[in-house]
Motif scaffolding. Structure first.
Motif, PDB file in Angstrom:
ATOM      1  N   ILE A  38       0.828  -1.173  -0.011  1.00 53.74           N
ATOM      2  CA  ILE A  38       0.075  -0.182   0.079  1.00 53.74           C
ATOM      3  C   ILE A  38       0.926   1.228  -0.070  1.00 53.74           C
ATOM      4  CG2 ILE A  38      -1.752   1.499   1.068  1.00 53.74           C
ATOM      5  CD1 ILE A  38      -2.799  -1.483   2.421  1.00 53.74           C
ATOM      6  N   GLU A  39       0.629   2.254  -0.900  1.00 56.24           N
ATOM      7  CA  GLU A  39       1.364   3.467  -0.940  1.00 56.24           C
ATOM      8  C   GLU A  39       0.697   4.685  -0.287  1.00 56.24           C
ATOM      9  OE1 GLU A  39       4.089   3.846  -4.399  1.00 56.24           O
ATOM     10  OE2 GLU A  39       2.837   5.550  -4.929  1.00 56.24           O
ATOM     11  N   GLY A  40       1.044   5.317   0.569  1.00 56.51           N
ATOM     12  CA  GLY A  40       0.560   6.703   1.060  1.00 56.51           C
ATOM     13  C   GLY A  40       1.629   7.821   0.464  1.00 56.51           C
ATOM     14  N   TRP A  41       0.925   8.866   0.246  1.00 54.80           N
ATOM     15  CA  TRP A  41       1.313  10.058  -0.463  1.00 54.80           C
ATOM     16  C   TRP A  41       1.250  11.080   0.603  1.00 54.80           C
ATOM     17  CZ3 TRP A  41      -0.804  10.340  -5.886  1.00 54.80           C
ATOM     18  CH2 TRP A  41      -0.846   9.280  -6.762  1.00 54.80           C
ATOM     19  N   GLY A  42       2.301  11.834   0.845  1.00 56.46           N
ATOM     20  CA  GLY A  42       2.389  13.167   1.490  1.00 56.46           C
ATOM     21  C   GLY A  42       3.326  14.192   0.642  1.00 56.46           C
ATOM     22  N   GLU A  43       3.058  15.636   1.172  1.00 54.24           N
ATOM     23  CA  GLU A  43       3.912  16.666   0.225  1.00 54.24           C
ATOM     24  C   GLU A  43       4.490  17.618   1.114  1.00 54.24           C
ATOM     25  OE1 GLU A  43       2.725  20.488  -2.587  1.00 54.24           O
ATOM     26  OE2 GLU A  43       1.271  18.796  -2.213  1.00 54.24           O
ATOM     27  N   TRP A 105      -2.133   6.285   3.991  1.00 54.37           N
ATOM     28  CA  TRP A 105      -1.797   4.811   3.943  1.00 54.37           C
ATOM     29  C   TRP A 105      -2.883   4.418   4.841  1.00 54.37           C
ATOM     30  CZ3 TRP A 105      -1.062   0.998   7.446  1.00 54.37           C
ATOM     31  CH2 TRP A 105      -0.642   0.033   7.123  1.00 54.37           C
ATOM     32  N   LEU A 106      -3.064   4.760   5.896  1.00 60.09           N
ATOM     33  CA  LEU A 106      -3.976   4.344   6.920  1.00 60.09           C
ATOM     34  C   LEU A 106      -5.463   4.331   6.182  1.00 60.09           C
ATOM     35  CD1 LEU A 106      -5.022   3.010   9.846  1.00 60.09           C
ATOM     36  CD2 LEU A 106      -5.246   5.553  10.418  1.00 60.09           C
ATOM     37  N   GLY A 107      -5.989   5.404   5.618  1.00 56.78           N
ATOM     38  CA  GLY A 107      -7.223   5.176   5.070  1.00 56.78           C
ATOM     39  C   GLY A 107      -7.114   4.598   3.757  1.00 56.78           C
ATOM     40  N   LYS A 108      -6.218   4.165   3.113  1.00 59.64           N
ATOM     41  CA  LYS A 108      -6.187   3.212   2.012  1.00 59.64           C
ATOM     42  C   LYS A 108      -6.136   1.767   2.437  1.00 59.64           C
ATOM     43  CE  LYS A 108      -3.780   6.245  -1.418  1.00 59.64           C
ATOM     44  NZ  LYS A 108      -2.535   6.525  -1.984  1.00 59.64           N
ATOM     45  N   ARG A 109      -5.760   1.707   3.705  1.00 59.07           N
ATOM     46  CA  ARG A 109      -5.588   0.158   4.475  1.00 59.07           C
ATOM     47  C   ARG A 109      -6.919  -0.050   4.802  1.00 59.07           C
ATOM     48  NH1 ARG A 109      -1.832  -2.758   7.731  1.00 59.07           N
ATOM     49  NH2 ARG A 109      -3.032  -4.396   8.360  1.00 59.07           N
ATOM     50  N   VAL A 110      -7.684   0.805   5.363  1.00 62.34           N
ATOM     51  CA  VAL A 110      -9.183   0.489   5.980  1.00 62.34           C
ATOM     52  C   VAL A 110     -10.319   0.823   4.706  1.00 62.34           C
ATOM     53  CG1 VAL A 110      -8.439   0.735   8.212  1.00 62.34           C
ATOM     54  CG2 VAL A 110      -9.538   2.634   6.767  1.00 62.34           C
ATOM     55  N   GLY A 111      -9.848   1.522   3.800  1.00 64.07           N
ATOM     56  CA  GLY A 111     -10.662   1.793   2.699  1.00 64.07           C
ATOM     57  C   GLY A 111     -11.729   2.653   2.714  1.00 64.07           C
ATOM     58  N   LEU A 112     -11.251   4.123   3.555  1.00 61.73           N
ATOM     59  CA  LEU A 112     -12.237   4.786   3.716  1.00 61.73           C
ATOM     60  C   LEU A 112     -11.280   6.243   3.742  1.00 61.73           C
ATOM     61  CD1 LEU A 112     -13.941   3.539   7.130  1.00 61.73           C
ATOM     62  CD2 LEU A 112     -15.064   3.757   4.899  1.00 61.73           C
ATOM     63  N   PRO A 113     -12.052   7.138   3.195  1.00 58.95           N
ATOM     64  CA  PRO A 113     -11.485   8.576   3.324  1.00 58.95           C
ATOM     65  C   PRO A 113     -11.168   8.808   4.586  1.00 58.95           C
ATOM     66  CG  PRO A 113     -13.800   8.830   2.598  1.00 58.95           C
ATOM     67  CD  PRO A 113     -13.611   7.380   2.914  1.00 58.95           C
ATOM     68  N   LEU A 114     -10.324   9.989   4.818  1.00 58.37           N
ATOM     69  CA  LEU A 114      -9.880  10.357   6.304  1.00 58.37           C
ATOM     70  C   LEU A 114     -11.217  11.158   7.059  1.00 58.37           C
ATOM     71  CD1 LEU A 114      -6.222  11.508   5.795  1.00 58.37           C
ATOM     72  CD2 LEU A 114      -6.990   9.519   6.894  1.00 58.37           C
TER      73      LEU A 114
END
Length: 350
Positions: A38-43, A105-114
């Motif tokens: 799973i890939e999480g993005w930041g800036e 990453w966490l949101g993608k892990r559980v399948g929900l928007p933050l």
């Protein structure tokens, strides 16, 4: 977790001038963390407040230095990771990029928007302001027309604190008001006024129906905010004077609100702390931005239901934004329903 970083350049459709200078282009850093496929993005976007600017080079170097200390951790171990951030005293922009990426990453892990994970009400999001930088009256008039043609503008934030003095500020603001007679007006002086000028301007601005004044005095002049607050008919917000939750208690009796920016706070984790600290101190809250792309403003939009005011417009002024995410509806920047941040690559991405 694996950590990767890539520098990308964004160009403003219209250069932005504030009391400290003009910006037309920035080099931001796109941070990606990978764990369990799973890939999480930041800036991270460079910014300068006071004597310690956080440049693109500083951000990149600091990220390279901290990466080996984080590779053994999972994005779920945020408390331990935050301890490392504190020990190493990494720049807030680097901390923000990593923190946002771990949330994504966490949101993608559980399948929900933050915003859903936090149980927030997207309908509570208020319209964002769009910014008119310091300019000549005619230049400000043209820029206002450009914004009104570009989108459904409900609020204008006008940058004052001109080096030419408060008379130049007055002329410019009147030109904006003539072009936008029905929009709400916010004022941001970016520390460009003296106490005497701030007192005079706050009274004048109140007569024009301005909603609040942001950072009227320079960072370091916080003690003078007490007198300004007693003499100003308008609410006073601070930006450059407030980085994290630890700054808030000593400001509580001096101002009416704070501007939270992810680059200053060090990410969403501290931004949430700042919201709760501000509320406990009886202060209002706004979210702002620097030269942030859609990625970072979408991250801030996840928390937008908690804000009284929003100034998340930097991505709307980019001609080559490499990301898509939050969308504009009725003047509001709204997060979508995709997991995590809900950010994807745009047509401008290489």
């Amino acid at each position: 977790m694996q950590i990767e970083a890539e520098i990308f350049t964004v160009n403003k459709r219209f250069p932005l001038t504030i009391s400290r200078g003009t910006t037309a282009q920035t080099k931001n850093v796109w941070v990606r963390i990978v764990h369990d496929d799973i890939e999480g993005w930041g800036e991270a976007s460079p910014f300068s407040v006071g004597s310690h600017p956080q440049s693109t080079e500083l951000i990149k170097d600091s990220l390279q230095q901290i990466t080996p200390s984080l590779e053994a951790f999972s994005p779920l171990q945020r408390q331990q990771i935050e301890g490392i951030f504190t020990e190493t005293q990494i720049p807030s922009a680097v901390k923000a990029a990593l923190d946002v990426a771990m949330h994504d990453w966490l949101g993608k892990r559980v399948g929900l928007p933050l915003w859903q994970i936090w149980g927030l009400d997207r309908n509570a999001i208020v319209p964002t302001s769009v910014t008119i930088g310091i300019n000549s009256p005619e230049g400000a008039r043209t820029r206002t027309r450009d914004w009104l043609e570009f989108m459904d503008v409900r609020v204008l934030k006008v940058k004052l604190g001109s080096p030419d003095g408060i008379e130049a500020d007055r002329k410019m603001l009147m030109a904006v008001r003539e072009e936008a007679p029905t929009q709400d007006l916010y004022i941001d002086a970016n520390g460009g006024w003296s106490l005497e000028d701030a007192i005079e301007m706050c009274s004048w601005l109140a007569d024009l129906g301005v909603k609040y004044v942001e950072q009227p005095l320079p960072r370091g002049k916080e003690k003078s905010l007490a007198e300004l607050k007693t003499r100003s008919p308008l609410p006073i917000f601070v930006d450059e004077s407030c980085f994290t939750s630890s700054d808030i208690p000593q400001l509580a009796n001096l101002v009416d609100g704070i501007n939270i920016k992810l680059m200053k706070s060090g990410g969403l984790t501290e931004a949430i702390r700042m919201v709760h600290t501000a509320r406990a101190c009886g202060l209002q809250v706004m979210f702002g931005c620097y030269s942030d792309s859609t990625l970072l403003n979408t991250a801030a939009a996840q928390l937008a239901p908690l804000a009284d005011y929003l100034d998340l417009d930097s991505h709307l002024n980019l001609i080559d934004d490499p990301f898509t995410g939050a969308f504009v509806q009725e003047g509001r920047v709204l997060p979508n329903n995709l997991p995590g941040l809900g950010v994807q690559r745009s047509a401008f991405a290489a």
